[in-house]
Design an enzyme around this catalytic site. Structure first.
Site, PDB file in Angstrom:
ATOM      1  N   ASP A   1      -0.451  -3.827   9.971  1.00  0.00           N
ATOM      2  CA  ASP A   1      -1.012  -4.341   8.714  1.00  0.00           C
ATOM      3  C   ASP A   1      -0.227  -5.552   8.213  1.00  0.00           C
ATOM      4  O   ASP A   1      -0.795  -6.439   7.581  1.00  0.00           O
ATOM      5  CB  ASP A   1      -0.984  -3.260   7.630  1.00  0.00           C
ATOM      6  CG  ASP A   1      -2.129  -2.275   7.742  1.00  0.00           C
ATOM      7  OD1 ASP A   1      -3.132  -2.595   8.409  1.00  0.00           O
ATOM      8  OD2 ASP A   1      -2.019  -1.175   7.160  1.00  0.00           O
TER       9      ASP A   1
ATOM     10  N   SER B   1     -13.886   0.410  12.513  1.00  0.00           N
ATOM     11  CA  SER B   1     -12.866   0.332  13.567  1.00  0.00           C
ATOM     12  C   SER B   1     -13.404   0.722  14.946  1.00  0.00           C
ATOM     13  O   SER B   1     -13.075   0.064  15.940  1.00  0.00           O
ATOM     14  CB  SER B   1     -11.656   1.197  13.199  1.00  0.00           C
ATOM     15  OG  SER B   1     -10.932   0.607  12.144  1.00  0.00           O
TER      16      SER B   1
ATOM     17  N   LYS C   1      -1.033   6.780   5.682  1.00  0.00           N
ATOM     18  CA  LYS C   1      -0.131   5.765   6.235  1.00  0.00           C
ATOM     19  C   LYS C   1       1.344   6.048   5.939  1.00  0.00           C
ATOM     20  O   LYS C   1       2.215   5.728   6.755  1.00  0.00           O
ATOM     21  CB  LYS C   1      -0.509   4.371   5.720  1.00  0.00           C
ATOM     22  CG  LYS C   1      -1.819   3.854   6.261  1.00  0.00           C
ATOM     23  CD  LYS C   1      -2.099   2.442   5.774  1.00  0.00           C
ATOM     24  CE  LYS C   1      -3.441   1.937   6.301  1.00  0.00           C
ATOM     25  NZ  LYS C   1      -3.702   0.533   5.909  1.00  0.00           N
TER      26      LYS C   1
ATOM     27  N   GLY D   1      -0.033   1.922  -2.255  1.00  0.00           N
ATOM     28  CA  GLY D   1      -0.020   2.723  -1.041  1.00  0.00           C
ATOM     29  C   GLY D   1       0.453   1.941   0.165  1.00  0.00           C
ATOM     30  O   GLY D   1       1.140   0.917   0.049  1.00  0.00           O
ATOM     31  N   GLY D   2       0.042   2.397   1.353  1.00  0.00           N
ATOM     32  CA  GLY D   2       0.494   1.773   2.587  1.00  0.00           C
ATOM     33  C   GLY D   2       0.067   0.328   2.734  1.00  0.00           C
ATOM     34  O   GLY D   2       0.829  -0.508   3.225  1.00  0.00           O
TER      35      GLY D   2
ATOM     36  N   GLY E   1     -11.635  -9.001   3.281  1.00  0.00           N
ATOM     37  CA  GLY E   1     -10.889  -7.944   3.953  1.00  0.00           C
ATOM     38  C   GLY E   1     -11.214  -7.832   5.432  1.00  0.00           C
ATOM     39  O   GLY E   1     -10.437  -7.250   6.200  1.00  0.00           O
TER      40      GLY E   1
ATOM     41  N   TYR F   1     -13.096  -4.244   3.330  1.00  0.00           N
ATOM     42  CA  TYR F   1     -13.964  -5.045   4.185  1.00  0.00           C
ATOM     43  C   TYR F   1     -15.400  -4.531   4.228  1.00  0.00           C
ATOM     44  O   TYR F   1     -16.301  -5.235   4.702  1.00  0.00           O
ATOM     45  CB  TYR F   1     -13.404  -5.104   5.611  1.00  0.00           C
ATOM     46  CG  TYR F   1     -13.385  -3.778   6.332  1.00  0.00           C
ATOM     47  CD1 TYR F   1     -14.516  -3.315   7.014  1.00  0.00           C
ATOM     48  CD2 TYR F   1     -12.253  -2.983   6.333  1.00  0.00           C
ATOM     49  CE1 TYR F   1     -14.508  -2.096   7.669  1.00  0.00           C
ATOM     50  CE2 TYR F   1     -12.241  -1.767   6.994  1.00  0.00           C
ATOM     51  CZ  TYR F   1     -13.364  -1.326   7.663  1.00  0.00           C
ATOM     52  OH  TYR F   1     -13.359  -0.118   8.304  1.00  0.00           O
TER      53      TYR F   1
END
Length: 289
Positions: free
Chosen positions: A105, A20, A69, A131-132, A253, A232
């Site tokens: 997302d 990121s 998240k 999950g998130g 991803g 990813y």
């Protein structure tokens, strides 16, 4: 004198593998924007203090990743409509001391999948994880793709049932069912799914993530299916490799990372991310690793 850079970042745990910062710093530099994106690897007990730190330090915004998240929601001042709907946040904007949670997302998941939209309507879909990321994927499927059924598979059966019940309580427009990998019928169901999604860290470069395959590839994949990997890093995972060897369509991803990141970048800066440049830089970094 150089102006002080505006600070962005990523809140998570065990996230040394993340790309990121490279994505957002590349975009900011290309556009001549005075932003710096950093990693904030924090412990769960420090999450409330970290969010208060955003206000105190004037940090413009952060992404939120595993495992925060869902946990972050209760510490924010406001939520966007989509974040409220799924009760998961991956992007926070500090608007003059007011912390607003977004879920990019959902958009990030949907964009790379749109080329298969006509193929997914009224088909069966399976998703690993609860999950998130799984929440965002389910919401995107409900909003955009109208599958007949989404099957949820998770190691923690109580959590997968809770996820199913949470979505059903708010909206019954999509049929959700939970599956147990110990059930002999599960592999048969997976073979009949048009789309299978990995929304877990399994296979990722995250140090604590399992490297064991989610499923025995030779028993589920066919050339008629689509495999969507939300991991990813690395670019190639056992999940994708098994699907590719069977001739299935695959989505990396990296595509979700870029599209959710582009939407977050726009929320923070008001500018459009140069996606093709960012993709080139990220691919080069992943191939080098």
């Amino acid at each position: 004198m150089n102006a002080v850079k505006k600070v962005l970042g990523l809140l998570g745990s065990d996230i040394s593998y993340t790309l990121s910062p490279l994505m957002h710093n590349t975009a900011a530099e290309a556009l001549g924007l005075n932003y710096s994106y950093n990693v904030f690897d924090i412990r769960a007990k420090d999450l409330p203090a970290a969010l208060e730190g955003l206000r105190a330090l004037g940090i413009v915004g952060v992404n939120v990743t595993i495992p925060y998240k869902e946990r972050v929601v209760k510490y924010l001042d406001a939520l966007s409509a989509e974040a409220s709907e799924v009760q998961a946040v991956n992007t926070v904007l500090n608007q003059n001391g007011t912390l607003i949670g977004y879920n990019t997302d959902i958009y990030g998941f949907a964009e790379p999948l749109k080329v298969f939209k006509s193929e997914l309507e009224k088909e069966q879909v399976a998703i690993f994880g609860c999950g998130g990321a799984a929440r965002a994927a389910i919401q995107a499927l409900r909003n955009e793709f109208k599958p007949a059924t989404v099957f949820i598979l998770a190691r923690n059966e109580a959590k997968s049932n809770a996820l199913k019940e949470d979505f059903e309580r708010r909206n019954r427009s999509l049929e959700l069912k939970t599956l147990n990998m110990a059930d002999p019928k599960t592999l048969e169901i997976l073979r009949d799914c048009k789309l299978i999604i990995n929304a877990t860290p399994v296979g990722s470069a995250q140090p604590s993530a399992s490297k064991d395959p989610l499923v025995p590839a030779e028993k589920i994949w066919t050339k008629e299916q689509i495999a969507y990997e939300l991991v990813y890093n690395p670019l190639q995972t056992p999940f994708l490799q098994g699907a590719q060897e069977a001739g299935a369509e695959t989505i990396s991803g990296l595509e979700m990372l870029i599209h959710q990141g582009a939407k977050a970048f726009e929320i923070w800066t008001g500018n459009t991310m140069p996606i093709e440049l960012v993709r080139h830089v990220l691919l080069k970094a992943l191939e080098t690793n």
